[in-house]
Design a protein around this motif. Sequence first.
Motif, short mmCIF file in Angstrom:
data_model
loop_
_atom_site.label_atom_id
_atom_site.label_comp_id
_atom_site.label_asym_id
_atom_site.label_seq_id
_atom_site.Cartn_x
_atom_site.Cartn_y
_atom_site.Cartn_z
N HIS A 154 6.77 -3.06 -7.23
CA HIS A 154 6.66 -2.68 -8.65
C HIS A 154 7.85 -1.80 -9.04
CE1 HIS A 154 2.75 -4.19 -9.81
NE2 HIS A 154 2.12 -3.55 -8.84
N ARG A 155 8.11 -0.81 -8.21
CA ARG A 155 9.18 0.15 -8.50
C ARG A 155 10.54 -0.54 -8.60
NH1 ARG A 155 12.59 3.24 -6.16
NH2 ARG A 155 12.12 2.65 -4.03
N ARG A 156 10.83 -1.43 -7.63
CA ARG A 156 12.12 -2.14 -7.63
C ARG A 156 12.27 -3.05 -8.85
NH1 ARG A 156 10.82 -2.77 -2.35
NH2 ARG A 156 10.25 -4.94 -2.66
N GLU A 198 8.65 -2.18 -13.02
CA GLU A 198 7.36 -2.37 -13.67
C GLU A 198 6.55 -1.08 -13.65
OE1 GLU A 198 6.83 -6.95 -12.07
OE2 GLU A 198 5.69 -5.35 -11.14
N THR A 199 5.58 -1.01 -14.53
CA THR A 199 4.61 0.07 -14.47
C THR A 199 3.78 -0.15 -13.21
OG1 THR A 199 4.51 0.20 -16.86
CG2 THR A 199 2.66 1.14 -15.64
N ILE A 200 3.59 0.87 -12.43
CA ILE A 200 2.87 0.74 -11.17
C ILE A 200 1.37 0.75 -11.45
CG2 ILE A 200 2.44 1.78 -8.91
CD1 ILE A 200 5.38 2.87 -9.20
N CYS A 201 0.69 -0.27 -10.99
CA CYS A 201 -0.75 -0.40 -11.25
C CYS A 201 -1.53 0.60 -10.39
CB CYS A 201 -1.23 -1.81 -10.96
SG CYS A 201 -1.21 -2.27 -9.22
N ASP A 202 -2.76 0.86 -10.81
CA ASP A 202 -3.60 1.82 -10.09
C ASP A 202 -3.84 1.40 -8.65
OD1 ASP A 202 -3.78 3.42 -12.32
OD2 ASP A 202 -5.70 2.58 -12.97
N ARG A 218 3.12 -8.70 -2.41
CA ARG A 218 2.25 -7.65 -1.91
C ARG A 218 1.64 -6.91 -3.08
NH1 ARG A 218 3.17 -6.38 3.59
NH2 ARG A 218 1.43 -4.98 3.26
N HIS A 219 0.39 -6.48 -2.89
CA HIS A 219 -0.28 -5.75 -3.95
C HIS A 219 -1.31 -4.83 -3.33
CE1 HIS A 219 -0.92 -5.24 -8.19
NE2 HIS A 219 -2.21 -5.33 -8.02
N GLY A 220 -1.35 -3.61 -3.80
CA GLY A 220 -2.36 -2.67 -3.35
C GLY A 220 -1.99 -1.89 -2.11
N ASP A 221 -0.72 -1.91 -1.73
CA ASP A 221 -0.29 -1.14 -0.57
C ASP A 221 1.11 -0.58 -0.82
OD1 ASP A 221 1.30 -3.39 -0.31
OD2 ASP A 221 0.47 -4.03 1.60
N HIS A 222 1.71 0.02 0.20
CA HIS A 222 3.04 0.61 0.06
C HIS A 222 4.06 -0.43 -0.39
CE1 HIS A 222 6.62 2.94 0.87
NE2 HIS A 222 7.00 2.06 1.76
N ALA A 223 4.03 -1.62 0.21
CA ALA A 223 5.00 -2.65 -0.16
C ALA A 223 4.81 -3.08 -1.61
CB ALA A 223 4.87 -3.85 0.78
N GLU A 277 -0.23 3.42 -2.17
CA GLU A 277 0.88 4.29 -1.80
C GLU A 277 0.36 5.65 -1.35
OE1 GLU A 277 4.85 5.73 -1.28
OE2 GLU A 277 3.86 3.79 -1.16
N ARG A 278 -0.65 6.16 -2.02
CA ARG A 278 -1.24 7.44 -1.60
C ARG A 278 -1.80 7.34 -0.17
NH1 ARG A 278 -4.04 7.71 -7.08
NH2 ARG A 278 -2.51 8.77 -8.35
N ALA A 279 -2.51 6.24 0.09
CA ALA A 279 -3.07 6.04 1.43
C ALA A 279 -1.95 5.94 2.47
CB ALA A 279 -3.93 4.78 1.46
N HIS A 280 -0.88 5.25 2.12
CA HIS A 280 0.27 5.12 3.02
C HIS A 280 0.87 6.50 3.34
CE1 HIS A 280 4.09 3.79 4.69
NE2 HIS A 280 4.71 4.52 3.77
N ARG A 281 1.05 7.31 2.31
CA ARG A 281 1.63 8.64 2.52
C ARG A 281 0.72 9.52 3.37
NH1 ARG A 281 4.80 10.11 -3.11
NH2 ARG A 281 6.07 8.24 -3.09
N ARG A 282 -0.59 9.41 3.15
CA ARG A 282 -1.54 10.18 3.98
C ARG A 282 -1.44 9.74 5.44
NH1 ARG A 282 -5.00 9.51 -0.63
NH2 ARG A 282 -5.91 7.69 0.36
N ALA A 283 -1.33 8.43 5.67
CA ALA A 283 -1.24 7.92 7.04
C ALA A 283 0.06 8.37 7.71
CB ALA A 283 -1.33 6.39 7.03
#
Length: 113
Positions: free
Chosen positions: A80-82, A85-89, A70-75, A95-101
């Motif tokens: 990346h976190r698990r 790795e450095t979390i890409c933009d 997965r890339h570009g979403d919460h998963a 993740e920001r969009a996920h938190r807003r939702a």
Amino acid sequence: MAGLTELEQAVLRHAAEGLTIAATARAMGKSTPAAQDARHRLLVKLGAKTTAQAVLLACQAGILDGRPRRHGDHAGYEAHRRRGETICDLCREGERAHRRAVAAAAQRNQEAA
């Protein structure tokens, strides 16, 4: 990976995830021409005519493990976190969009109650 540079490997992984070359460049913090050059070298090294063929050949050769990432979403953010790795933009914005939702859904549920 089979004589591929780190940049070429990243381009290959992003292509396998379905990212465009422009999105790949953004995710890696590179210019689009730099990502295009890496893709071209990758195609030559793998003997592929297209990016899709490069991904197929890499999977068949065991260069890519074939598991979707997965890339570009919460998963993607959590992956990346698990992995430490450095979390890409792209994943940070996902993740920001996920938190807003999630916050919007909680607000709707609270208002309905």
